[in-house]
Design an enzyme around this catalytic site. Structure first.
Site, mmCIF file in Angstrom:
data_model
loop_
_atom_site.group_PDB
_atom_site.id
_atom_site.type_symbol
_atom_site.label_atom_id
_atom_site.label_comp_id
_atom_site.label_asym_id
_atom_site.label_seq_id
_atom_site.Cartn_x
_atom_site.Cartn_y
_atom_site.Cartn_z
ATOM 1 N N ASP A 34 0.842 -1.104 0.029
ATOM 2 C CA ASP A 34 0.018 0.030 -0.036
ATOM 3 C C ASP A 34 0.916 1.172 -0.026
ATOM 4 O OD1 ASP A 34 -2.022 -1.726 0.210
ATOM 5 O OD2 ASP A 34 -2.765 -1.076 2.003
ATOM 6 N N ASP A 155 -15.999 -4.256 -1.732
ATOM 7 C CA ASP A 155 -15.969 -4.145 -0.349
ATOM 8 C C ASP A 155 -17.203 -3.981 0.319
ATOM 9 O OD1 ASP A 155 -13.211 -3.483 -1.087
ATOM 10 O OD2 ASP A 155 -13.958 -0.983 -1.377
#
Length: 267
Positions: A34, A155
């Site tokens: 990330d 998600d």
């Protein structure tokens, strides 16, 4: 129409090939990187106020994965997700060009042109979540053009599809959300259980079992909550297609060698 099916073996998620070494598994294990302001970080439950920095050199971090034997990694541009600009694209390019790694990336992909640009920069797969909700027409065009190279980032928050920084949820059933994409060639879904993302609480195995039973034609990649080797063993036994591993590795709950025990390379 989607590109030639053979492209799946080079870029898409074709059937994994055996990684000699290890356990009897069909799962691919994907190390996560990330990026925020050029640094390797992890957020807890997507909160930009809860940032842990693990490495200031993304290339160095990615090299560890390559040296261990991984050939495909997961990169999220957190600046892109928050600001809609690809601040970390230069770092992604460097990882691809210097190391020859295959990269799936997400964060900030809001339009067909964004997706096309990333593919032009050598990205193997893109992961789209907000675009699939807010710009459905462009997302379906991406599926039409790039086929299995396009991954849906789904998600979930209490069983509903979340978007907008995970602050909003769709007032639509999961089936109504997925069916039009499946009809247009969707093959792979990276599913994040928001309640467990970055928490090390353990993967939500029941969620992935349920999804696989409902949609046997889709390949699901688990994301969120992986706490160690036990989670990889359980997900592998459930024959999940793949799993993204981030914080568990960075917090030394699992080693790259252990991750490889449950990993097979993409075909």
């Amino acid at each position: 129409m989607p590109e030639n099916a053979a492209i799946g073996h080079k870029y898409g998620f074709a059937k994994p090939s055996v990684n000699a070494n290890i356990t009897n598994t069909i799962m691919i294990v994907i190390p996560a990187v990330d990026l925020l302001d050029g640094q390797v970080v992890r957020l807890q439950k997507g909160n930009y106020e809860q940032v842990t920095i693990y490495n200031e050199d993304p290339l160095q971090e990615a090299r560890k994965f390559k040296d261990a034997g991984f050939n495909h990694i997961h990169i999220v541009d957190l600046n892109g997700a928050r600001e809609g600009t690809f601040v970390n694209l230069a770092h992604i390019n460097e990882i691809i060009n210097e190391l020859g790694l295959s990269v799936q990336t997400g964060g900030g992909i809001r339009s067909y042109d964004d997706a096309a640009m990333l593919f032009d920069h050598g990205v193997s797969n893109i992961i789209c979540s907000s675009m699939a909700v807010k710009n459905r027409e462009d997302w379906l065009k991406v599926l039409d053009t790039y086929g299995e190279r396009a991954i849906l980032g789904m998600d979930l928050k209490e069983g509903k599809v979340a978007y907008g920084g995970w602050l909003k949820t769709l007032d639509q059933s999961l089936d109504d959300f997925l069916r039009p994409m499946i009809e247009r060639g969707l093959s792979t879904v990276l599913c994040t259980d928001i309640s467990r993302d970055g928490t090390l609480e353990g993967a939500n195995t029941e969620l992935y079992q349920s999804l696989q039973q409902q949609y046997p034609g889709l390949q699901f990649i688990a994301s969120g909550g992986v706490s160690g080797l036990t989670d990889l063993k359980t997900l592998s036994e459930e024959q999940l297609y793949g799993v993204v591993v981030g914080r568990a590795y960075y917090e030394q709950k699992i080693t790259l060698e252990q991750m490889l025990r449950y990993h097979r390379d993409r075909g």
